[in-house]
Design a protein around this motif. Structure first.
Motif, PDB file in Angstrom:
ATOM      1  N   ASP A  46       3.730  -5.016 -10.779  1.00  0.00           N
ATOM      2  CA  ASP A  46       5.248  -4.050 -11.374  1.00  0.00           C
ATOM      3  C   ASP A  46       6.241  -3.558 -11.429  1.00  0.00           C
ATOM      4  O   ASP A  46       7.665  -2.973 -11.592  1.00  0.00           O
ATOM      5  CB  ASP A  46       5.586  -4.980 -13.113  1.00  0.00           C
ATOM      6  N   GLY A  47       5.341  -2.380 -10.257  1.00  0.00           N
ATOM      7  CA  GLY A  47       5.588  -1.162 -10.360  1.00  0.00           C
ATOM      8  C   GLY A  47       5.430  -0.701  -9.079  1.00  0.00           C
ATOM      9  O   GLY A  47       5.510   0.271  -8.702  1.00  0.00           O
ATOM     10  N   ASN A  48       5.364  -1.829  -7.867  1.00  0.00           N
ATOM     11  CA  ASN A  48       5.063  -1.617  -6.709  1.00  0.00           C
ATOM     12  C   ASN A  48       6.344  -1.036  -5.991  1.00  0.00           C
ATOM     13  O   ASN A  48       7.098  -0.758  -5.931  1.00  0.00           O
ATOM     14  CB  ASN A  48       5.281  -2.784  -5.965  1.00  0.00           C
ATOM     15  N   PRO A  49       5.437   0.602  -5.725  1.00  0.00           N
ATOM     16  CA  PRO A  49       6.914   1.358  -4.697  1.00  0.00           C
ATOM     17  C   PRO A  49       7.591   0.695  -3.754  1.00  0.00           C
ATOM     18  O   PRO A  49       8.570   1.632  -2.825  1.00  0.00           O
ATOM     19  CB  PRO A  49       6.261   2.378  -4.469  1.00  0.00           C
ATOM     20  N   ALA A  50       6.904  -0.794  -3.157  1.00  0.00           N
ATOM     21  CA  ALA A  50       7.897  -1.399  -2.232  1.00  0.00           C
ATOM     22  C   ALA A  50       9.503  -1.610  -2.339  1.00  0.00           C
ATOM     23  O   ALA A  50       9.990  -1.933  -1.732  1.00  0.00           O
ATOM     24  CB  ALA A  50       6.777  -2.596  -1.538  1.00  0.00           C
ATOM     25  N   ASP A  51       9.367  -1.865  -3.782  1.00  0.00           N
ATOM     26  CA  ASP A  51      11.266  -1.511  -3.654  1.00  0.00           C
ATOM     27  C   ASP A  51      11.555  -0.357  -3.693  1.00  0.00           C
ATOM     28  O   ASP A  51      12.788  -1.110  -3.657  1.00  0.00           O
ATOM     29  CB  ASP A  51      11.008  -1.623  -5.262  1.00  0.00           C
ATOM     30  N   LEU A  52      11.679   0.408  -3.484  1.00  0.00           N
ATOM     31  CA  LEU A  52      11.891   1.734  -3.043  1.00  0.00           C
ATOM     32  C   LEU A  52      12.209   1.107  -1.377  1.00  0.00           C
ATOM     33  O   LEU A  52      13.777   1.568  -1.230  1.00  0.00           O
ATOM     34  CB  LEU A  52      11.704   2.813  -3.054  1.00  0.00           C
TER      35      LEU A  52
END
Length: 274
Positions: A46-52
Motif C-alpha cells: 500500500d505504500g509502494n514508492p513506485a507511485d512516486l
C-alpha cells in the motif's frame, strides 16, 4: 552465423532476516520462508514508492521537452497516438513505422527522438538510475501502471513477431559466459531457489505469469524502480554474459518470449521487490 550469434556479437539492502522460526525441516522451512516474504511484500504494497515514479512519469509524458518542445502525448505505443491504457500488456509488438518489433523502452526512445527531437544518445542517456536520475524509469513506471489489472495479451501475428519470439526462446536456452549458464539453468525447473528467493519456472504458465506481471518493480535494496530491460540486463550480468546493448533486439526478443509465455496473467506492476 546464426541470428542469435549476430546479436550477441553486437552486445559487447534490504535484508530479510528470518531466525528461529525456520529451525524446522527443510521442506517446511522453504514454504515458510516464501510465505513470510509474501506477507512482507503485502505489508508494504500500500505504500509502494513506485507511485512516486508513476506520478513523475506522467508529468514527463505531458510536459513539452527536447528541441521540438513537444510532449509525448502523441506517442503511439501500439494502440494509437497518446493511448497509454492497455498498451504495455500488448508489448513487445511489431511497429510498421519502424519495420521492427519493439518493447516499451525501445518505443519510448523512438518517440523521444521523433516527437521531441532528441538524439539517440540523449534519448538513451541514463537508462538506469545510479547517481543520476533516469527519465526512462519514470516514463516506464507511468506507462506500465496504466495497464494494471489488465491481462497480458501479446500476439505473434506478424512474421517479425514470430521471429522475435523464436530468437528469445533460443536465447533463453543459450548457454555461455564464464559459468556456462543459460536463463533456463535457473528458470526452467520447478522448486529451485537462490538464497531466500524462489526461482519461477518461466516455461510454465504459473511461473511465467507470476514473474512477468510483477515487473517493472521498485527494488527496496536499490531505492529505484527497475525496468524489464534492467531486470534482463542484470540476469545476463550474473550469468557473466557480455553486456547487452541497451534497447537491443536481443533484450526485446527475450522479453517477447517471456511476455508471450505469460499471456492471460493479470498485470500488477510496478510492483515491489526486495
Amino acid at each position: 552465423m546464426s541470428l542469435l550469434q549476430t546479436v550477441l556479437s553486437r552486445a559487447v539492502p534490504l535484508t530479510l532476516a528470518f531466525t528461529a522460526a525456520f529451525a524446522v525441516p527443510a521442506a517446511h522451512a522453504q514454504g515458510s520462508t516464501a510465505d513470510e516474504i509474501a506477507k512482507y511484500r503485502q505489508m508494504l504494497a500500500d505504500g509502494n514508492p513506485a507511485d512516486l515514479w508513476e506520478a513523475a512519469g506522467e508529468e514527463m509524458w505531458k510536459k513539452p521537452a527536447g528541441p521540438k518542445k513537444a510532449s509525448l502525448e502523441q506517442c503511439d505505443l501500439g494502440k494509437g497516438p497518446g493511448v497509454v491504457k492497455g498498451a504495455y500488456v500488448e508489448l513487445p509488438r511489431y511497429f510498421a513505422d519502424t519495420g521492427k518489433v519493439m518493447d516499451l523502452e525501445q518505443r519510448l526512445i523512438h518517440c523521444r527522438m521523433t516527437l521531441q527531437g532528441l538524439t539517440q544518445a540523449e534519448a538513451t542517456a541514463t537508462p538506469f538510475s545510479g547517481g543520476k536520475r533516469s527519465d526512462i524509469e519514470r516514463l516506464v513506471a507511468y506507462v506500465t501502471g496504466a495497464s494494471r489489472g489488465l491481462p497480458v495479451n501479446v500476439q505473434l501475428k506478424h512474421p517479425a513477431e514470430k521471429e522475435s519470439y523464436a530468437l528469445g526462446k533460443q536465447m533463453f536456452f543459450y548457454r555461455g559466459g564464464a559459468y556456462d549458464f543459460a536463463c533456463a539453468t535457473c528458470h526452467a525447473t520447478d522448486g529451485q531457489r537462490i538464497r531466500l528467493q524462489d526461482l519461477p519456472n518461466l516455461l510454465e504458465e504459473k511461473g511465467a505469469r507470476f514473474a512477468y506481471t510483477t515487473w517493472p518493480a521498485y527494488r527496496v535494496s536499490q531505492g529505484e524502480v527497475r525496468t524489464m530491460q534492467h531486470r534482463l540486463y542484470d540476469c545476463l550480468r550474473q550469468q557473466r554474459f557480455p553486456e547487452a546493448v541497451y534497447g537491443s533486439e536481443l533484450i526485446t526478443a527475450l522479453t517477447m518470449f517471456l511476455a508471450k509465455n505469460a499471456n492471460g496473467g493479470t498485470y500488477d506492476a510496478p510492483a515491489l521487490k526486495r
